[in-house]
Design a protein around this motif. Structure first.
Motif, short mmCIF file in Angstrom:
data_model
loop_
_atom_site.label_atom_id
_atom_site.label_comp_id
_atom_site.label_asym_id
_atom_site.label_seq_id
_atom_site.Cartn_x
_atom_site.Cartn_y
_atom_site.Cartn_z
N GLU A 79 0.82 -1.21 0.00
CA GLU A 79 0.00 0.00 0.00
C GLU A 79 0.86 1.26 0.00
O GLU A 79 0.41 2.33 -0.40
N ALA A 80 2.09 1.14 0.48
CA ALA A 80 2.99 2.29 0.51
C ALA A 80 3.60 2.53 -0.87
O ALA A 80 3.77 1.60 -1.66
N ARG A 81 3.94 3.76 -1.15
CA ARG A 81 4.56 4.09 -2.43
C ARG A 81 5.96 3.48 -2.49
O ARG A 81 6.64 3.35 -1.47
N GLN A 82 6.40 3.14 -3.71
CA GLN A 82 7.70 2.49 -3.85
C GLN A 82 8.85 3.41 -3.42
O GLN A 82 9.86 2.95 -2.92
N ASP A 83 8.68 4.73 -3.60
CA ASP A 83 9.74 5.64 -3.18
C ASP A 83 9.82 5.73 -1.65
O ASP A 83 10.81 6.22 -1.11
N THR A 84 8.78 5.26 -0.98
CA THR A 84 8.81 5.20 0.49
C THR A 84 9.48 3.91 0.96
O THR A 84 10.32 3.93 1.86
N THR A 85 9.15 2.79 0.32
CA THR A 85 9.67 1.50 0.79
C THR A 85 11.17 1.35 0.55
O THR A 85 11.81 0.55 1.23
N VAL A 86 11.74 2.12 -0.39
CA VAL A 86 13.19 1.97 -0.63
C VAL A 86 14.02 2.39 0.58
O VAL A 86 15.19 2.00 0.68
N VAL A 87 13.42 3.13 1.53
CA VAL A 87 14.21 3.55 2.69
C VAL A 87 14.61 2.36 3.55
O VAL A 87 15.56 2.46 4.34
N ILE A 88 13.90 1.23 3.40
CA ILE A 88 14.25 0.06 4.22
C ILE A 88 15.42 -0.71 3.63
O ILE A 88 15.99 -1.57 4.31
N HIS A 89 15.81 -0.42 2.39
CA HIS A 89 16.84 -1.23 1.73
C HIS A 89 18.15 -1.36 2.52
O HIS A 89 18.65 -2.48 2.70
N THR A 121 18.02 -3.89 5.23
CA THR A 121 17.66 -5.27 4.90
C THR A 121 18.76 -5.99 4.11
O THR A 121 18.49 -6.96 3.42
N ASP A 122 19.98 -5.49 4.21
CA ASP A 122 21.11 -6.24 3.64
C ASP A 122 22.24 -6.24 4.67
O ASP A 122 22.02 -5.94 5.85
N HIS A 123 23.44 -6.56 4.23
CA HIS A 123 24.55 -6.72 5.16
C HIS A 123 24.87 -5.46 5.96
O HIS A 123 25.45 -5.51 7.04
N ARG A 124 24.43 -4.28 5.43
CA ARG A 124 24.78 -3.03 6.11
C ARG A 124 24.03 -2.87 7.43
O ARG A 124 24.58 -2.38 8.41
N ARG A 125 22.76 -3.21 7.44
CA ARG A 125 21.90 -3.05 8.62
C ARG A 125 22.07 -1.65 9.23
O ARG A 125 22.37 -1.48 10.42
N GLU A 126 21.89 -0.65 8.37
CA GLU A 126 22.01 0.73 8.83
C GLU A 126 20.95 1.59 8.17
O GLU A 126 20.36 1.21 7.15
N LEU A 127 20.68 2.72 8.80
CA LEU A 127 19.64 3.63 8.31
C LEU A 127 20.20 5.04 8.25
O LEU A 127 20.47 5.65 9.28
N PRO A 128 20.38 5.58 7.03
CA PRO A 128 20.87 6.95 6.93
C PRO A 128 19.74 7.94 7.28
O PRO A 128 18.69 7.93 6.65
N LYS A 170 9.00 -3.94 -5.74
CA LYS A 170 10.10 -4.06 -6.69
C LYS A 170 10.88 -5.34 -6.40
O LYS A 170 10.98 -5.77 -5.25
N GLN A 171 11.46 -5.93 -7.43
CA GLN A 171 12.33 -7.09 -7.22
C GLN A 171 13.48 -6.74 -6.29
O GLN A 171 13.92 -7.56 -5.49
N SER A 172 13.96 -5.49 -6.39
CA SER A 172 15.08 -5.08 -5.53
C SER A 172 14.67 -5.06 -4.06
O SER A 172 15.52 -5.15 -3.17
N THR A 173 13.36 -4.95 -3.80
CA THR A 173 12.86 -5.04 -2.42
C THR A 173 12.57 -6.49 -2.05
O THR A 173 13.01 -6.98 -1.00
N LYS A 174 11.86 -7.20 -2.93
CA LYS A 174 11.48 -8.60 -2.64
C LYS A 174 12.69 -9.47 -2.32
O LYS A 174 12.64 -10.32 -1.43
N GLN A 175 13.77 -9.25 -3.06
CA GLN A 175 14.90 -10.17 -2.93
C GLN A 175 15.82 -9.82 -1.76
O GLN A 175 16.95 -10.31 -1.67
N ARG A 176 15.30 -9.04 -0.84
CA ARG A 176 15.99 -8.80 0.41
C ARG A 176 15.37 -9.58 1.56
O ARG A 176 15.81 -9.47 2.70
N PHE A 177 14.32 -10.34 1.27
CA PHE A 177 13.53 -11.00 2.30
C PHE A 177 13.45 -12.50 2.08
O PHE A 177 13.43 -12.98 0.96
N GLY A 178 13.39 -13.23 3.19
CA GLY A 178 12.92 -14.60 3.14
C GLY A 178 11.41 -14.58 3.17
O GLY A 178 10.81 -13.73 3.83
N GLY A 179 10.76 -15.48 2.44
CA GLY A 179 9.30 -15.44 2.31
C GLY A 179 8.61 -16.61 3.00
O GLY A 179 9.13 -17.74 3.02
N MET A 180 7.45 -16.33 3.58
CA MET A 180 6.62 -17.37 4.19
C MET A 180 5.20 -17.21 3.68
O MET A 180 4.63 -16.11 3.75
#
Length: 268
Positions: free
Chosen positions: A111-121, A124-131, A163-173
């Motif tokens: 439901e969130a805009r894609q430009d909003t969800t990219v902030v989690i990137h 959700t990878d090896h960096r585990r940091e939030l600018p 986006k695939q760039s978001t999906k492929q940062r997660f394990g899915g259930m």
């Protein structure tokens, strides 16, 4: 913000959750690896309850965000606010979770805009940091921090998908409505009705689910069955309870309402 009260986000009492397969063990392993997790399944099938249960089981704080199309990146991360002393930075829920080591649950993330969800990137990878660009801070996530997202694949479209760039940062259930006996057990427990009434409600729901794509966007959820059962437990007759909790919320189409009401009449 070290003064955040971590305890306010803890689940104090065990939420009722009936495991269906090996999802508890799978999530436990994912959390131990701090893997971001994506829960996929229809509305009202128990995704949010599962996250609450796991947060309780792991004794970790849980911060839930109900995503919507008006949500901005600042709503998640934080912003400067004016007060009598000037401007003050206020962390958003994602930032609070990263600081205190909470599980951050983004409910219905598509439901969130894609430009909003990219902030989690970067979280959700090896960096585990939030600018925190507006604040000039690079926040390293607490060791206990984890992101969980959920969405309903039935509502996917070209305009509303991850986006695939978001999906492929997660394990899915994958989640779905439980088998008949399990769903009956859930409705009996959560709705406060006898097993026979719960069985009939589940059978009505299964009929409605067969109509998905044939006049209904979604069939009756387990959540709606619990609502109907709770009304019955409060002394409402079954016909009225089913009308209020199962038929009216699901559709405005008169013919489809007649079809659903006929299913109710078959069992009650």
């Amino acid at each position: 913000m070290s003064d955040i009260d971590r305890d306010q986000y803890l689940i104090k009492e065990e939420p009722y959750y009936r495991s269906v397969h090996n999802e508890v063990e799978m999530y436990q392993a994912a959390y131990d690896a701090r893997m971001p997790v994506m829960l996929k399944g229809p509305t009202g099938c128990g995704k949010s309850r599962f996250v609450e249960y796991m947060a309780w089981k792991l004794q970790k704080p849980l911060i839930t965000v109900a995503c919507n199309e008006d949500m901005t990146a600042s709503d998640l991360v934080g912003r400067f606010l004016l007060d009598i002393n000037g401007t003050k930075w206020q962390d958003g829920p994602l930032t609070v979770a990263a600081r205190i080591g909470a599980i951050c649950y983004l409910d219905e993330v598509v439901e969130a805009r894609q430009d909003t969800t990219v902030v989690i990137h970067p979280l959700t990878d090896h960096r585990r940091e939030l600018p925190l660009e507006k604040k000039g801070e690079l926040l390293k996530a607490h060791a206990d921090f984890q992101i969980v997202i959920s969405y309903n694949p039935g509502y996917q479209s070209l305009m509303k998908d991850l986006k695939q760039s978001t999906k492929q940062r997660f394990g899915g259930m994958d989640f779905d409505y439980p088998a008949t006996d399990v769903e009956t057990e859930i409705v009996t427990h959560e709705g406060g009705v006898d097993k026979e009434t719960a069985e009939k409600l589940v059978q009505i729901a299964q009929r409605s689910r067969n109509l998905k794509g044939h006049g209904l966007d979604e069939g009756m959820s387990t959540r709606l069955l619990v609502y109907a059962a709770q009304l019955v437990a409060k002394g409402i007759d079954t016909q009225s309870a089913c009308q209020m909790a199962l038929v009216t919320p699901l559709t405005d189409d008169p013919d489809m309402r007649d079809t659903l009401s006929a299913a109710v009449n078959t069992y009650f």
